[in-house]
Structures are given as structure tokens and as C-alpha cells.
Scaffold this active site. Structure first.
Site, PDB file in Angstrom:
ATOM      1  CD  GLU A  47      -7.540   7.246   0.507  1.00  0.00           C
ATOM      2  OE1 GLU A  47      -7.307   6.721   1.605  1.00  0.00           O
ATOM      3  OE2 GLU A  47      -8.312   6.746  -0.341  1.00  0.00           O
ATOM      4  CG  ASP A  58      -2.361   0.879   5.098  1.00  0.00           C
ATOM      5  OD1 ASP A  58      -3.519   1.209   4.795  1.00  0.00           O
ATOM      6  OD2 ASP A  58      -1.503   1.680   5.492  1.00  0.00           O
TER       7      ASP A  58
END
EC number: 4.2.1.20
Length: 253
Positions: A47, A58
Site C-alpha cells: 500500500e 492518519d
């Protein structure tokens, strides 16, 4: 069946590392060697994050990696150009927020992806109801749009999310941002088993996974794991050998 799903369906203990494109002392010039390192260690897929100024999903480790990449002027456009030059047998998965794709141009974006080894897309801020922005452009391409399913997602919603899923299901192991370790619900194992029973598409578990005991736990109740913050941190600190050992151990449980 598309390449990404076929690759993950043919394996147990799948391991997908996450890296931030451009978070390397060589910038994007270092992306090829990082992909090669992760491929040789035994990753099922890789990824690749696109840096974004407002990364809502995040945690701090990946957010800082994104800021370092942005400081090197890394963009979606420059990432796609770099990926065109990379040859790998492992499917790549792009993780990006929707705005960079929209600004780039969706049709142009998909056309660029077709010239790269990218076989999957994760767009965490694109809800199911808005998938039509992307799906018509990739339905007949060897590219999958990967859905995220949270632990708190009601069963009826889970069924909607996995109904036409391709590639894999990204099961979010914790509530919150990535890298938040040791906050797993007691019901998580049962949730993953239940989710897997709804679909033939592989279910992989991510968010907060940082130890081999985490990996072992989730390999038992899903098709594998996605590890981000630990990989990003170790690579940034120059611990490539530790990353290789971690992946080798993870896939050999």
C-alpha cells in the site's frame, strides 16, 4: 476476478505493508528500492500513501511522513510518473484522499494508473454513496476500489459495503486514526469472523498493528494484516533489516 483479489485469495497470512511515497532520503527516487525490499521480504501487496495536507485517518507517524514527503514537493502527479517506471510482481494499492484525485481529474487518474503496477485504490473519505465518482471508470479495468469497514459499522451497513466489493475488505481494527496501538475491542475477533462470513472477498485487518502477537491474532480471524505506522517508522529510522524480519516472521506463522 481481478489481480489484487486473486493474489490475496490464493494465500493465507497475507501481509500488506504501508509506505508513504516520497518519505525517503532520496525522495521518490527511493520508492523503487523500498518496493523491491518489501516485495523480496514476502509482502502480498504494497500500500502506497499519497501525501495530503489534511490526512483525517492518519495517526502522527504517517502524518509526519506525509509532511516530509510534501516538503520534498511530492505530489499525486509525480508519484504516478514514478510508478510508471517501476516493475514489480506484487500488486500495488494506492491510498489517497479524494481531493487530490478530483483535482487531478478522475478519468486522467485512472488512465495513469493503468500504466503502473497499481491494482487497488483506497479512498478513506469517499463514502459508499459517492463511489460512482470512481467506479464507472474502473469497472472494466484491473483496478479495485477497496472498502473500509469499521468495528462500529452496523451489520446492515456492513452488508452494503461488502456487497459488490473487490480486491479485499479493509477491516478497521480500532476506532480512530492509524497507529493507535493496544486499543482493541474485546469483540474484535468475533466482528472479524462475522465480517468474513458475509463475503468471499478476503478481509484484511489494519490500524494499530505493531507486534507479531497482533499479527498472529488477526491472521487467525481474517485473511491477513495491513501494517502502516510501524513500517513507516522503522524505514524512516533506517531499520530496513528489522522490517524484513518482521514481514518474514509475520507470513510464516
Amino acid at each position: 476476478m481481478k489481480t489484487l483479489q486473486m493474489t490475496l485469495s490464493n494465500k493465507k497470512n497475507n501481509f500488506i505493508p504501508y509506505i508513504m511515497a516520497g518519505d525517503h532520503e532520496k525522495g521518490l527516487e527511493g520508492l523503487k528500492e523500498t518496493i523491491q525490499l518489501l516485495e523480496q521480504a514476502g509482502s502480498s501487496a504494497i500500500e502506497i500513501g499519497v501525501p495530503f495536507s489534511d490526512p483525517v485517518a492518519d495517526g502522527p507517524v504517517i502524518e509526519q511522513a506525509g509532511l516530509r514527503a510534501l516538503a520534498r514537493n511530492v505530489s499525486l502527479s509525480s508519484i504516478l510518473e514514478t510508478l510508471k517506471t517501476i516493475d514489480t510482481k506484487v500488486p500495488l494499492v494506492i491510498m489517497t484522499y479524494f481531493n487530490p484525485v478530483y483535482q487531478f481529474g478522475i478519468e486522467k487518474f485512472v488512465a495513469a494508473l493503468e500504466k503502473t503496477p497499481v491494482k487497488g485504490l483506497i479512498i478513506p473519505d469517499l463514502p459508499k454513496e459517492h463511489e460512482d465518482y470512481i467506479k464507472p471508470f474502473i469497472n472494466d479495468k484491473d483496478i479495485c476500489l477497496v472498502p473500509l469497514v469499521s468495528l462500529t459499522t452496523p451489520l446492515s451497513r456492513q452488508k452494503e459495503l461488502v456487497a459488490d466489493a473487490e480486491g479485499f475488505i479493509y477491516a478497521v481494527a480500532i476506532n480512530g486514526v492509524t497507529g493507535k496501538e493496544n486499543a482493541y475491542s474485546n469483540q474484535l475477533d468475533q466482528h472479524l469472523k462475522a465480517l468474513s462470513s458475509l463475503t468471499d472477498v478476503p478481509v484484511l485487518t489494519g490500524f494499530g498493528i505493531s507486534t507479531l502477537s497482533d499479527v498472529d491474532r488477526f491472521n487467525k480471524v481474517s485473511s491477513g494484516v495491513i501494517v502502516g505506522s510501524k513500517i513507516v517508522r522503522d524505514l524512516h529510522e533506517g531499520k530496513e533489516n528489522e522490517v524484513i524480519k518482521f514481514i518474514e516472521n509475520a507470513i510464516n506463522f
